[in-house]
Design a protein around this motif. Sequence first.
Motif, mmCIF file in Angstrom:
data_model
loop_
_atom_site.group_PDB
_atom_site.id
_atom_site.type_symbol
_atom_site.label_atom_id
_atom_site.label_comp_id
_atom_site.label_asym_id
_atom_site.label_seq_id
_atom_site.Cartn_x
_atom_site.Cartn_y
_atom_site.Cartn_z
ATOM 1 N N GLY A 369 0.809 -1.208 0.000
ATOM 2 C CA GLY A 369 0.000 0.000 0.000
ATOM 3 C C GLY A 369 0.846 1.263 0.000
ATOM 4 N N ALA A 370 0.177 2.392 -0.132
ATOM 5 C CA ALA A 370 0.835 3.705 -0.207
ATOM 6 C C ALA A 370 0.638 4.434 1.106
ATOM 7 C CB ALA A 370 0.257 4.508 -1.363
ATOM 8 N N HIS A 371 1.660 4.367 1.958
ATOM 9 C CA HIS A 371 1.601 4.992 3.274
ATOM 10 C C HIS A 371 2.843 5.833 3.488
ATOM 11 C CE1 HIS A 371 -1.787 2.443 4.488
ATOM 12 N NE2 HIS A 371 -1.157 1.460 3.872
ATOM 13 N N ASP A 372 2.762 6.769 4.400
ATOM 14 C CA ASP A 372 3.910 7.549 4.814
ATOM 15 C C ASP A 372 4.538 8.260 3.618
ATOM 16 O OD1 ASP A 372 5.607 8.574 6.763
ATOM 17 O OD2 ASP A 372 7.062 6.970 6.541
ATOM 18 N N HIS A 373 5.839 8.084 3.408
ATOM 19 C CA HIS A 373 6.576 8.803 2.380
ATOM 20 C C HIS A 373 6.629 7.987 1.103
ATOM 21 C CE1 HIS A 373 10.225 10.819 0.623
ATOM 22 N NE2 HIS A 373 9.595 11.861 1.116
ATOM 23 N N ILE A 374 6.724 8.665 -0.029
ATOM 24 C CA ILE A 374 6.703 7.982 -1.327
ATOM 25 C C ILE A 374 7.806 6.947 -1.449
ATOM 26 C CG2 ILE A 374 8.085 9.800 -2.406
ATOM 27 C CD1 ILE A 374 6.564 9.280 -4.981
ATOM 28 N N PRO A 449 -5.583 4.385 2.151
ATOM 29 C CA PRO A 449 -6.829 5.128 2.411
ATOM 30 C C PRO A 449 -7.497 5.684 1.156
ATOM 31 C CG PRO A 449 -5.187 5.671 4.067
ATOM 32 C CD PRO A 449 -4.492 4.820 3.052
ATOM 33 N N SER A 450 -6.718 6.266 0.253
ATOM 34 C CA SER A 450 -7.323 6.850 -0.952
ATOM 35 C C SER A 450 -7.947 5.776 -1.833
ATOM 36 C CB SER A 450 -6.276 7.634 -1.750
ATOM 37 O OG SER A 450 -5.204 6.800 -2.144
ATOM 38 N N LEU A 451 -7.362 4.587 -1.850
ATOM 39 C CA LEU A 451 -7.918 3.491 -2.643
ATOM 40 C C LEU A 451 -9.208 2.971 -2.013
ATOM 41 C CD1 LEU A 451 -7.610 1.584 -5.049
ATOM 42 C CD2 LEU A 451 -6.176 0.121 -3.606
ATOM 43 N N ILE A 452 -9.223 2.860 -0.708
ATOM 44 C CA ILE A 452 -10.442 2.448 -0.008
ATOM 45 C C ILE A 452 -11.552 3.463 -0.255
ATOM 46 C CG2 ILE A 452 -11.444 2.013 2.267
ATOM 47 C CD1 ILE A 452 -8.673 0.988 3.126
ATOM 48 N N ASP A 453 -11.200 4.743 -0.272
ATOM 49 C CA ASP A 453 -12.189 5.794 -0.575
ATOM 50 C C ASP A 453 -12.745 5.625 -1.982
ATOM 51 O OD1 ASP A 453 -11.795 6.859 1.933
ATOM 52 O OD2 ASP A 453 -10.470 8.475 1.252
ATOM 53 N N GLN A 454 -11.868 5.306 -2.947
ATOM 54 C CA GLN A 454 -12.339 5.076 -4.317
ATOM 55 C C GLN A 454 -13.306 3.900 -4.368
ATOM 56 O OE1 GLN A 454 -9.621 5.371 -7.847
ATOM 57 N NE2 GLN A 454 -8.026 5.477 -6.274
#
Length: 532
Positions: A369-374, A449-454
Amino acid sequence: MLQRLKAMPLPQLAKLAAQIREQIISIVNRSGGHLSSNLGVVELTLAWHRVFSAPEDQLIFDVGHQCYTHKILTRGFDAFQSFRQPHGLAGFPNRFESADFDPFGAGHASTSLSAVAGLSRAKRLLNKKGLVTALIGDASFVGGLSLEALNDIGFHQDPLLIILNDNGFSIDPTVGGLSQTHRYHQLAESFGIQVHPEIIDGHDLSALLKAFRQARRSLLKPSARPLLIHVRTIKGFGLERSRHDPVNHHGIKANFLSHNSPTISSPTDDLVARELLSLMTKDKSVVVLTPAMGSRSGLSVIQSTFPDRFFDVGIAEEHAAVTAAGMAANGLKPFLMIYSTFLQRAYDQLLHDIDIQRLPVRLLINRIGAHDHITHFGIYDISFLQPLPHFALRAPTSDADLIKQIHWLHSQDNCPSSIRFPGSRGFFLTPTAGTDQTAFLILGGLDTPSLIDQYQALLNTHPEASVFLLNQIKPLPRDFLLKKILPHFSQIFTFEDGVITGGWGEQISLLAQQQNWGGEIRNVGNGIENLI
């Protein structure tokens, strides 16, 4: 602040160090972040900025999670209030935030020495003023990339400064031969690098200032050579609970001051560790490896229970992969537990040493997943593993399925295999039978989080969609798709916690195209342009 710093008397400098520590503790308690590593380098960073002159002189951090004092000094106390907030300061050096003061970004280990070699040579060839310094920890210093850089720097005699921040830790205590012999000076000298004769107390401002001034004078001479200063610091210095427990106070969640003992491994990692422990009890050929992420991956219980079958190889992902391959070649069943973001560092070994030889190395890819820093996004593993011809890939859909897939890994004796899973609980969704012609195909669990929102937004738009949870990445579950999905639905959405390009959804789209399916398909994942 940097100009005022130059003129501060020593007592005022010590007072500033205390203020910076208070600020770091307060902000990390509010927003989470890296604590013990930053508390240990406050005086060191102050002394560097007192003697050297950024941005003309450049300070390059290895890993970068110890840059908070640097950010306070170069951005200001007020700006640091935005730390880890939307559109605020990042937790790592970032060229897009400040190319002047963060001339080279960081996130992964052992990159700083190669970077300063390039930066120093660019200054020389372009006649730019200023000196270049790398700040690197003892665990990163012996990484393969660091040793390659030391060999090159010593050969070319680049006039640069290496500050070895020796605190005895990466996240866990530093492992390896040099961590036992402490012959860092001899190592550097063997590469042709000059070494400052004394080990400096990293919390003694007077001693640091003296050593850095001597280094600056030496590096400005026409005969300048690369120079290493060995600084010994205490990780977590200035906060008793962090000093006495630097492992659990390394990367820490918000409101840590309200809890006596912070949690560092995830519940999912703990579940995996318990299942591995059960397998190891029954099968003496099972071994577990980690590249310096034992406690963070919940493996401490395995290390204490089976110390002879647990291998923390240090910050050495390539070495970990090939070591696992060698174990598999001689009959062991190696499980390599590794963060998705760090697996990419061993890509050649995955192809050349594991896949081509069809060696049954078992990858447990955690923290997707995409968390914290890139720099720490775990979103590329599906795309870079899929082209490898012999790897079998899966993504569990529930806690029960996670346990099942660990046993599936254990059974894979003829090819390399992997499972990927998020670091949190509650990431698994619920299958539902809808009434319209829309199907949502979910790969494993979603944790970004952004993916879950989508996903939730699309589900709100299509409330009667059927939701299917799938765990097979490669090979695809062709029979299920051809018999249960394509003939019965006219619209399909695929969801995966990874980049879309080269991902799981694209493979389903290709299958649908090959079958001349006439419906509409949309792949949903982590679009990297939306995450930076």
